[in-house]
Design a protein around this motif. Structure first.
Motif, mmCIF file in Angstrom:
data_model
loop_
_atom_site.group_PDB
_atom_site.id
_atom_site.type_symbol
_atom_site.label_atom_id
_atom_site.label_comp_id
_atom_site.label_asym_id
_atom_site.label_seq_id
_atom_site.Cartn_x
_atom_site.Cartn_y
_atom_site.Cartn_z
ATOM 1 N N HIS A 116 -66.139 12.045 -26.054
ATOM 2 C CA HIS A 116 -65.607 11.981 -27.420
ATOM 3 C C HIS A 116 -64.393 12.876 -27.563
ATOM 4 O O HIS A 116 -64.497 14.105 -27.518
ATOM 5 C CB HIS A 116 -66.683 12.415 -28.416
ATOM 6 N N HIS B 199 -69.655 3.280 -30.541
ATOM 7 C CA HIS B 199 -69.845 4.686 -30.906
ATOM 8 C C HIS B 199 -69.752 4.848 -32.417
ATOM 9 O O HIS B 199 -69.168 4.007 -33.113
ATOM 10 C CB HIS B 199 -68.783 5.566 -30.248
ATOM 11 N N ILE C 227 -72.294 10.415 -32.278
ATOM 12 C CA ILE C 227 -71.609 11.686 -32.090
ATOM 13 C C ILE C 227 -72.152 12.714 -33.081
ATOM 14 O O ILE C 227 -72.243 12.436 -34.273
ATOM 15 C CB ILE C 227 -70.088 11.532 -32.295
ATOM 16 N N ASP D 24 -64.059 16.492 -28.373
ATOM 17 C CA ASP D 24 -63.815 16.221 -29.788
ATOM 18 C C ASP D 24 -62.399 16.626 -30.208
ATOM 19 O O ASP D 24 -61.438 15.952 -29.863
ATOM 20 C CB ASP D 24 -64.890 16.904 -30.627
#
Length: 411
Positions: free
Chosen positions: A58, A220, A258, A310
């Motif tokens: 991610h 996702h 996530i 992230d």
């Protein structure tokens, strides 16, 4: 990205520690792995510890520009989000490809061989998505472009404002039409993302999931990072975000959620029962002041674990891996909630699966992506140990990276 060659690793992780490991590669895939072998003429010598390539599940590449710039003044996640929105306004395709090259190069040098780009900057149609793909191809890293559907400002249907308007295609059918124009190629996969239950209505969620499942593409979503999202979902839908996704048929083994921080016992059970993968992003979660999620409970319920950088405030998958364990130690007062082998698997094979790649293991048939962690002077020979690897090494210790049988670090 499809190379051919022979590598001889001083030590390698092949499901266990092995010495003098010969790795033979043809057309980008491993054809054989032999322990206790002599290095033949022409073999590339890998001194140190050789492991499968790391997966960064991610990433928002553009948010790296905020690194170090949001650390004064104070505030919470929502105030940080205003700064993030300002950072999202600056890009055109030419600038973005140049910037992303730097971000992806840092990932490569950290031992990351595949990245999942959760992409919602759509102000140029597919221009910025194509820029990310182009940057990844120039650098040599695998990319799964997770194109995010983003349609509204909240669960009550609030309109998008300011820069948020450029994240949206207007409706889900326009999203489908645009994403259908993105092209996969060697080292490039196209996946789908539901930005969040706040940003996508139920009918549109189902369309996004259907698009991904028809193509066997990764799917996702951000999930329950902030308590405000959970509270709003309970008020509007009468259930939590995880329960809403279950109700709409979104949960499944092909979904990666996530964060999953603010989840209750019922959420944990339903996520685990549906084999939803959980992507923890501990360096960003710490940076934003997020709470510590119940990762041990989620894994025990049946969810696979993986990691992401992230916001890219830090790009180091070893730090992400140990961060999951160390954060939970402080939150629970207990030690060793996750064995090193679990954390290693999350950073390799389970991360690769979440991105749609056949990698993360040094064995015949898998993609020839592997990383060497070299010893630096003064050299003290040490047997490869996953506990020491996860808790004692860092991205800066990576000395060699091979992707698809081609050396990309050092060049």
């Amino acid at each position: 990205m499809n190379g051919t060659g022979i590598w001889h690793a001083e030590q390698a992780w092949v499901g266990h520690r092995a010495e003098d490991v010969l790795i033979e590669v043809d057309n980008g895939r491993i054809t054989s792995v032999t322990e206790g072998a002599q290095a033949p003429a022409g073999a590339v010598r890998l001194m140190g510890w050789t492991i499968p390539g790391l997966a960064n599940v991610h990433s928002h590449a553009f948010q790296e520009i905020l690194r170090g710039r949001t650390e004064s003044g104070g505030g919470d996640f929502w105030e940080w989000r205003h700064q993030m929105y300002a950072a999202a306004e600056r890009w055109d395709p030419g600038d973005y490809v140049k910037y992303a090259i730097g971000v992806f190069q840092e990932m490569l040098e950290a031992g990351i061989t595949a990245v999942g780009e959760f992409h919602y900057l759509h102000g140029f149609g597919n221009g910025l998505g194509d820029a990310l793909i182009g940057a990844a191809q120039q650098v040599g890293i695998r990319i799964t472009l997770l194109d995010a559907c983003y349609l509204r400002g909240g669960l009550r249907g609030e309109p998008l404002e300011g820069i948020q308007q450029t994240f949206s295609d207007g409706d889900v059918q326009r999203w489908v039409k645009r994403v259908d124009e993105l092209k996969e190629s060697e080292g490039v996969r196209i996946g789908a993302a539901i930005h969040s239950v706040r940003a996508v209505d139920s009918a549109s969620m189902r369309t996004v999931a259907e698009w991904a499942r028809k193509r066997n593409a990764p799917l996702h979503t951000h999930l329950a990072e902030q308590p405000a999202e959970v509270d709003e979902c309970l008020a509007v839908e009468g259930c939590t975000p995880a329960q809403l996704l279950e109700r709409e048929g979104i949960l499944g083994a092909d979904l990666t959620a996530i964060h999953a921080i603010h989840v209750n016992e019922e959420d944990i059970s339903v996520l685990g029962a549906n084999k939803v993968a959980i992507c923890a992003c501990t360096t960003t979660e710490r940076d934003l002041g997020d709470r510590v999620g119940p990762i041990r409970k989620l894994v025990d319920a049946g969810s696979a674990l993986c990691f992401g950088s992230d916001s890219n405030a830090v790009i180091d998958m070893f730090e992400e891996a140990r961060g999951v364990e160390l954060d939970q130690r402080r939150a629970t007062g207990r030690r060793v909630l996750h064995q090193p082998e679990e954390l290693f698997r999350a950073a390799t094979v389970d991360g690769m699966r979440a991105l749609g790649w056949e990698g993360g293991e040094l064995k015949a048939g898998m993609l020839a992506d592997f990383v060497t962690i070299g010893e630096k002077p003064p050299v003290v020979w040490r047997p490869l140990d996953l506990g020491y690897l996860i808790f004692g090494r860092n991205a800066c210790d990576v000395t060699n990276v091979v992707i698809g049988g081609k050396t990309v670090v050092p060049r």
